[in-house]
Design an enzyme around this catalytic site. Structure first.
Site, PDB file in Angstrom:
ATOM      1  CD  GLU A 176      -2.465  -1.150   2.760  1.00 24.63           C
ATOM      2  OE1 GLU A 176      -3.312  -2.020   2.940  1.00 24.63           O
ATOM      3  OE2 GLU A 176      -2.128  -0.328   3.622  1.00 24.63           O
TER       4      GLU A 176
ATOM      5  CB  CYS B 260       4.264  -4.306  15.614  1.00 27.36           C
ATOM      6  SG  CYS B 260       5.861  -3.539  15.293  1.00 27.36           S
TER       7      CYS B 260
ATOM      8  CB  CYS C 253       6.632  -6.171   8.294  1.00 26.72           C
ATOM      9  SG  CYS C 253       7.768  -5.286   9.369  1.00 26.72           S
TER      10      CYS C 253
ATOM     11  N   GLY D 223       6.146  -2.678   6.053  1.00 27.84           N
ATOM     12  CA  GLY D 223       7.559  -3.042   6.148  1.00 27.84           C
ATOM     13  C   GLY D 223       8.347  -2.135   7.066  1.00 27.84           C
ATOM     14  CD  GLU D 224      12.307  -0.872  10.537  1.00 31.65           C
ATOM     15  OE1 GLU D 224      11.504  -0.627  11.433  1.00 31.65           O
ATOM     16  OE2 GLU D 224      13.077  -0.019  10.066  1.00 31.65           O
TER      17      GLU D 224
ATOM     18  CG  ASN E   3      -7.785   3.083  13.175  1.00 35.28           C
ATOM     19  OD1 ASN E   3      -8.925   3.267  13.603  1.00 35.28           O
ATOM     20  ND2 ASN E   3      -7.485   3.106  11.883  1.00 35.28           N
TER      21      ASN E   3
ATOM     22  CB  SER F  32       8.474   6.017   9.967  1.00 32.86           C
ATOM     23  OG  SER F  32       7.801   5.619  11.117  1.00 32.86           O
TER      24      SER F  32
ATOM     25  CB  CYS G 284       1.297  -4.161  12.920  1.00 32.37           C
ATOM     26  SG  CYS G 284       1.582  -3.984  11.165  1.00 32.37           S
TER      27      CYS G 284
ATOM     28  CB  CYS H  31       2.113   7.045   3.869  1.00 30.53           C
ATOM     29  SG  CYS H  31       2.363   5.682   4.948  1.00 30.53           S
TER      30      CYS H  31
ATOM     31  CB  SER I  55       7.488   3.080  15.948  1.00 31.74           C
ATOM     32  OG  SER I  55       7.173   3.536  14.662  1.00 31.74           O
ATOM     33  CG  LEU I  56       9.798   5.238  22.568  1.00 31.35           C
ATOM     34  CD1 LEU I  56      11.149   4.623  22.274  1.00 31.35           C
ATOM     35  CD2 LEU I  56       9.964   6.520  23.373  1.00 31.35           C
ATOM     36  CG  HIS I  57       4.578   2.465  19.434  1.00 32.55           C
ATOM     37  ND1 HIS I  57       4.206   3.701  18.959  1.00 32.55           N
ATOM     38  CD2 HIS I  57       4.742   1.676  18.333  1.00 32.55           C
ATOM     39  CE1 HIS I  57       4.144   3.666  17.636  1.00 32.55           C
ATOM     40  NE2 HIS I  57       4.474   2.461  17.231  1.00 32.55           N
TER      41      HIS I  57
ATOM     42  CB  CYS J  16       0.118   0.093   8.358  1.00 30.65           C
ATOM     43  SG  CYS J  16       1.185  -1.263   8.462  1.00 30.65           S
TER      44      CYS J  16
HETATM   45  S1  SF4 Z   1       4.031  -1.668  12.572  1.00 28.14           S
HETATM   46 FE1  SF4 Z   1       5.530  -1.429  10.922  1.00 28.14          FE
HETATM   47  S2  SF4 Z   1       7.387  -2.409  11.752  1.00 28.14           S
HETATM   48 FE2  SF4 Z   1       5.704  -3.152  12.996  1.00 28.14          FE
HETATM   49  S3  SF4 Z   1       5.076  -5.088  11.994  1.00 28.14           S
HETATM   50 FE3  SF4 Z   1       3.789  -3.423  11.173  1.00 28.14          FE
HETATM   51  S4  SF4 Z   1       4.826  -2.800   9.288  1.00 28.14           S
HETATM   52 FE4  SF4 Z   1       6.329  -3.943  10.525  1.00 28.14          FE
END
Ligand code: SF4
Length: 315
Positions: free
Chosen positions: A47, A84, A80, A130-131, A261, A162, A87, A73, A185-187, A304
């Site tokens: 995306e 996370c 990925c 993705g990272e 979200n 990011s 995600c 974006c 992305s600390l979170h 995402c």
């Molecule tokens: S939030 Fe980003 S880094 Fe984490 S699993 Fe999803 S796509 Fe990968």
């Protein structure tokens, strides 16, 4: 190209194919943001999102007084590896890295689709699927092409990476001194919760990330963005806010609070508006710049990986 012989065209097609993908789906939100689903060779999909940050303004004579501002974006991988827990992309696992050309193509197509010429303001954030730092070489190549005056001429200071915080790669990126911006992305403010949200934290904990950020060459006019995904009853309390201030001490930081979200099947809940505002006020009181990200595109599949999930469900 019509000015080259047919035989040569065949050779070029065979030996030098340009497989940069195509757009197979678009979803437009009421706020002007548009989510695109790209399909690449092998049927792999990712995306990219266009966010309209400011509409064009005109005076009574019809002359433009303020240009439109866009943020793209962009995705860097199909799937990925980071995993996370909040995600959707992570649920599908990892398929492959995108090539530099496939990353550049997202920017190129979004510009073309929306008639965005060189004079219009575009910022790019590598925060789609993705990272980005896990696809380091292709990402760096894409950044160079996108920023090159002979390429897409979007300056590196307008490009933000990011990352979920691979500190060794942040360090490596810093050594290249490309002039790009960083968003982390600390979170979470403690390693236990962060490891629950981002399992990779066990290898790259909060201390190691903060250390790598402190060593990163930062444009002195800019700040490092710290994304903080606020989850109800997990990390939305004032004690967490105070800890965050302490962790970011000594960094030119800006905190961006993001509402979690929810999507079907998630154990996490969206925080209240009240707790978001209290958290923000506490950071500001302690001298940190802090914004609350108003989720754009809430009426479309905003998190995402959600558009991709829908396509999979419907197919
Ligand atoms: S939030 Fe980003 S880094 Fe984490 S699993 Fe999803 S796509 Fe990968």
């Amino acid at each position: 190209m019509k000015n080259i012989p047919k035989d040569l065209k065949e050779v070029l097609n065979k030996d030098y194919p340009i497989n940069i993908g195509k757009i197979i789906r678009r979803e437009k939100s009421n706020d002007g943001s548009i989510k695109y689903l790209f399909e690449y060779e092998g049927g792999h999909t990712v995306e990219a999102v266009l966010l309209l940050m400011r509409e064009e303004e005109k005076n009574n004579e019809g002359n433009i007084t303020k240009g439109a501002k866009y943020t793209f974006c962009v995705s860097s991988q199909v799937g990925c590896k980071v995993g996370c827990s909040f995600c959707l992309t992570a649920k599908g696992g990892f398929t492959r890295d995108l090539s530099a050309g496939e990353i550049v193509a997202q920017v190129s197509y979004l510009k073309k689709e929306n008639n965005i010429d060189e004079n219009k303001s575009v910022n790019i954030v590598y925060m789609g699927m993705g990272e980005p730092l896990d696809n380091f070489d292709n990402l760096v190549q894409a950044i160079k092409i996108i920023s090159d005056p002979e390429g897409l001429a979007i300056a590196t200071r307008r490009q933000t990476i990011s990352t979920s915080g691979i500190s060794s790669k942040i360090h490596k990126l810093g050594e290249l001194d490309l002039g790009v911006q960083l968003a982390i992305s600390l979170h979470a403010v403690d390693d236990d919760l962060r490891s629950e949200l981002i399992p990779m934290n066990k290898a790259y904990n909060i201390d190691s990330i903060i250390k790598s950020v402190k060593e990163f060459p930062i444009d002195t006019r800019k700040k490092v963005m710290f994304e903080y995904l606020v989850i109800k009853d997990k990390n939305d309390d004032i004690t967490s806010a105070n800890k965050l201030v302490k962790i970011l001490h000594g960094i030119e930081a800006k905190v961006n609070l993001i509402y979690f979200n929810p999507y079907p099947g998630t154990p996490y809940e969206r925080p209240s508006r009240n707790s978001m505002i209290k958290f923000q006020e506490q950071l500001i009181k302690k001298g940190l710049m802090c914004t609350i990200r108003e989720s754009k595109g809430l009426d479309i599949s905003a998190a995402c990986g959600q558009l991709k999930e829908q396509v999979n469900d419907n197919s």
